[in-house]
Scaffold this motif. Structure first.
Motif, mmCIF file in Angstrom:
data_model
loop_
_atom_site.group_PDB
_atom_site.id
_atom_site.type_symbol
_atom_site.label_atom_id
_atom_site.label_comp_id
_atom_site.label_asym_id
_atom_site.label_seq_id
_atom_site.Cartn_x
_atom_site.Cartn_y
_atom_site.Cartn_z
ATOM 1 N N PRO A 38 -65.889 -28.588 13.393
ATOM 2 C CA PRO A 38 -64.497 -28.437 13.816
ATOM 3 C C PRO A 38 -63.537 -29.001 12.766
ATOM 4 N N GLY A 39 -62.330 -28.454 12.728
ATOM 5 C CA GLY A 39 -61.349 -28.846 11.726
ATOM 6 C C GLY A 39 -61.031 -30.329 11.707
ATOM 7 N N GLU A 40 -61.173 -31.012 12.856
ATOM 8 C CA GLU A 40 -60.898 -32.450 12.890
ATOM 9 C C GLU A 40 -61.811 -33.227 11.942
ATOM 10 N N ALA A 41 -63.051 -32.762 11.775
ATOM 11 C CA ALA A 41 -63.972 -33.424 10.846
ATOM 12 C C ALA A 41 -63.472 -33.275 9.411
ATOM 13 N N THR A 42 -62.945 -32.110 9.090
ATOM 14 C CA THR A 42 -62.351 -31.889 7.772
ATOM 15 C C THR A 42 -61.093 -32.734 7.619
ATOM 16 N N LEU A 43 -60.279 -32.788 8.683
ATOM 17 C CA LEU A 43 -59.025 -33.524 8.629
ATOM 18 C C LEU A 43 -59.243 -34.996 8.282
ATOM 19 N N VAL A 44 -60.243 -35.621 8.861
ATOM 20 C CA VAL A 44 -60.484 -37.044 8.560
ATOM 21 C C VAL A 44 -60.739 -37.225 7.062
ATOM 22 N N GLY A 45 -61.512 -36.337 6.469
ATOM 23 C CA GLY A 45 -61.763 -36.417 5.029
ATOM 24 C C GLY A 45 -60.507 -36.188 4.209
ATOM 25 N N PRO A 172 -36.508 -36.165 13.379
ATOM 26 C CA PRO A 172 -37.662 -35.265 13.286
ATOM 27 C C PRO A 172 -38.898 -36.002 12.776
ATOM 28 N N PHE A 173 -40.018 -35.683 13.378
ATOM 29 C CA PHE A 173 -41.303 -36.258 12.974
ATOM 30 C C PHE A 173 -41.882 -35.442 11.834
ATOM 31 N N ALA A 174 -42.465 -36.108 10.860
ATOM 32 C CA ALA A 174 -43.142 -35.442 9.741
ATOM 33 C C ALA A 174 -44.558 -35.982 9.639
ATOM 34 N N SER A 175 -45.525 -35.109 9.886
ATOM 35 C CA SER A 175 -46.937 -35.467 9.770
ATOM 36 C C SER A 175 -47.307 -35.674 8.308
ATOM 37 N N PRO A 176 -48.373 -36.423 8.043
ATOM 38 C CA PRO A 176 -48.877 -36.511 6.678
ATOM 39 C C PRO A 176 -49.301 -35.130 6.163
ATOM 40 N N ALA A 177 -49.238 -34.961 4.870
ATOM 41 C CA ALA A 177 -49.556 -33.675 4.239
ATOM 42 C C ALA A 177 -50.917 -33.094 4.645
ATOM 43 N N PRO A 178 -51.973 -33.890 4.867
ATOM 44 C CA PRO A 178 -53.257 -33.289 5.232
ATOM 45 C C PRO A 178 -53.229 -32.452 6.521
ATOM 46 N N PHE A 179 -52.325 -32.741 7.438
ATOM 47 C CA PHE A 179 -52.245 -31.924 8.645
ATOM 48 C C PHE A 179 -51.825 -30.494 8.291
ATOM 49 N N ALA A 180 -50.822 -30.356 7.419
ATOM 50 C CA ALA A 180 -50.395 -29.025 6.975
ATOM 51 C C ALA A 180 -51.480 -28.369 6.124
ATOM 52 N N ALA A 181 -52.178 -29.163 5.326
ATOM 53 C CA ALA A 181 -53.260 -28.617 4.498
ATOM 54 C C ALA A 181 -54.353 -28.021 5.372
ATOM 55 N N LEU A 182 -54.685 -28.707 6.472
ATOM 56 C CA LEU A 182 -55.702 -28.173 7.380
ATOM 57 C C LEU A 182 -55.221 -26.865 8.009
ATOM 58 N N GLU A 183 -53.959 -26.804 8.408
ATOM 59 C CA GLU A 183 -53.416 -25.567 8.985
ATOM 60 C C GLU A 183 -53.481 -24.431 7.966
ATOM 61 N N ALA A 184 -53.153 -24.724 6.719
ATOM 62 C CA ALA A 184 -53.211 -23.696 5.678
ATOM 63 C C ALA A 184 -54.641 -23.223 5.453
ATOM 64 N N MET A 185 -55.575 -24.149 5.484
ATOM 65 C CA MET A 185 -56.991 -23.779 5.312
ATOM 66 C C MET A 185 -57.445 -22.898 6.476
ATOM 67 N N ALA A 186 -56.993 -23.215 7.686
ATOM 68 C CA ALA A 186 -57.386 -22.430 8.862
ATOM 69 C C ALA A 186 -56.757 -21.041 8.819
ATOM 70 N N ALA A 187 -55.545 -20.942 8.275
ATOM 71 C CA ALA A 187 -54.866 -19.655 8.188
ATOM 72 C C ALA A 187 -55.491 -18.746 7.130
ATOM 73 N N ASP A 188 -56.107 -19.359 6.119
ATOM 74 C CA ASP A 188 -56.722 -18.596 5.039
ATOM 75 C C ASP A 188 -58.099 -19.173 4.748
ATOM 76 N N PRO A 189 -59.063 -18.972 5.667
ATOM 77 C CA PRO A 189 -60.383 -19.613 5.503
ATOM 78 C C PRO A 189 -61.136 -19.175 4.254
ATOM 79 N N LEU A 190 -60.788 -18.054 3.672
ATOM 80 C CA LEU A 190 -61.490 -17.604 2.468
ATOM 81 C C LEU A 190 -60.784 -18.044 1.199
ATOM 82 N N GLY A 191 -59.566 -18.604 1.362
ATOM 83 C CA GLY A 191 -58.745 -18.984 0.215
ATOM 84 C C GLY A 191 -59.309 -20.106 -0.526
#
Length: 191
Positions: A38-45, A172-191
């Motif tokens: 699951p993506g949460e495992a990637t997110l921790v890294g 406004p709340f701003a998450s750390p960059a890795p949260f957006a990075a995980l979303e981008a990876m999920a949107a383009d899993p082959l990228g």
């Protein structure tokens, strides 16, 4: 059970515990790596490799009373922002399925909140089940004037003021960059 700070040597077991905790959960992030975790495992890294990581706010739960006992849970708070002010985001919180409903998650949350308070942090924000997190003093973040970075998350977007909290901490709340990075990876899993 022993709660202790995460050590660099815990990274692989933390990934395994996080993957097991979120496997099959309807709310888990989709896998983005070849192992299908699951993506949460990637997110921790991703969080661990980012400047948002605060080693003093990463904890593991061990099954026994010794630092070498099996790791069965993990929690982390990382640096986030509310407007221009520093804040924290809690998560992922992970407990291996074989140890869930035994107080491990509660012990981890209490530990990380206490540590964050001791460090003088003002506010902890998370996205999670209000029925679970309200017991730790979390309230809907908009009640404190903290706006989610994704309005769709509003029902699950919560905040916990700590001792250093000031009501002027709003915006406004701003998450750390890795949260957006995980979303981008999920949107383009082959990228």
């Amino acid at each position: 059970m022993l709660i202790r700070r995460e050590l660099p040597s815990d990274a692989a077991v933390v990934r395994a515990v996080t993957a097991a905790a979120f496997a099959g959960a309807t709310y888990s992030a989709p896998p983005v790596e070849p192992d299908g975790a699951p993506g949460e495992a990637t997110l921790v890294g991703l969080l661990r490799a980012d400047p948002c990581w605060i080693p003093e706010l990463a904890f593991v739960a061990c099954a026994g009373h010794d630092t070498g006992d099996a790791v069965v849970g993990h929690v982390v708070c990382t640096r986030a922002r509310v407007g221009d002010a520093p804040a924290l985001v809690l998560g992922p919180l992970s407990v291996h399925p074989d140890h869930q409903a035994r107080g491990v998650g509660s012990a981890l949350v209490h530990t990380v909140l206490g540590a964050a308070d001791a460090l003088g942090e003002p506010l902890v924000v998370l996205v999670g089940d209000p029925a679970y997190y309200s017991r730790f003093g979390f309230v809907p973040a908009p009640e404190l004037g903290v706006e989610p970075d994704d309005p769709a998350l509003t029902p699950f977007f919560q905040a916990r003021p700590l001792t250093a909290y000031e009501p002027s901490l709003r915006g406004p709340f701003a998450s750390p960059a890795p949260f957006a990075a995980l979303e981008a990876m999920a949107a383009d899993p082959l990228g």
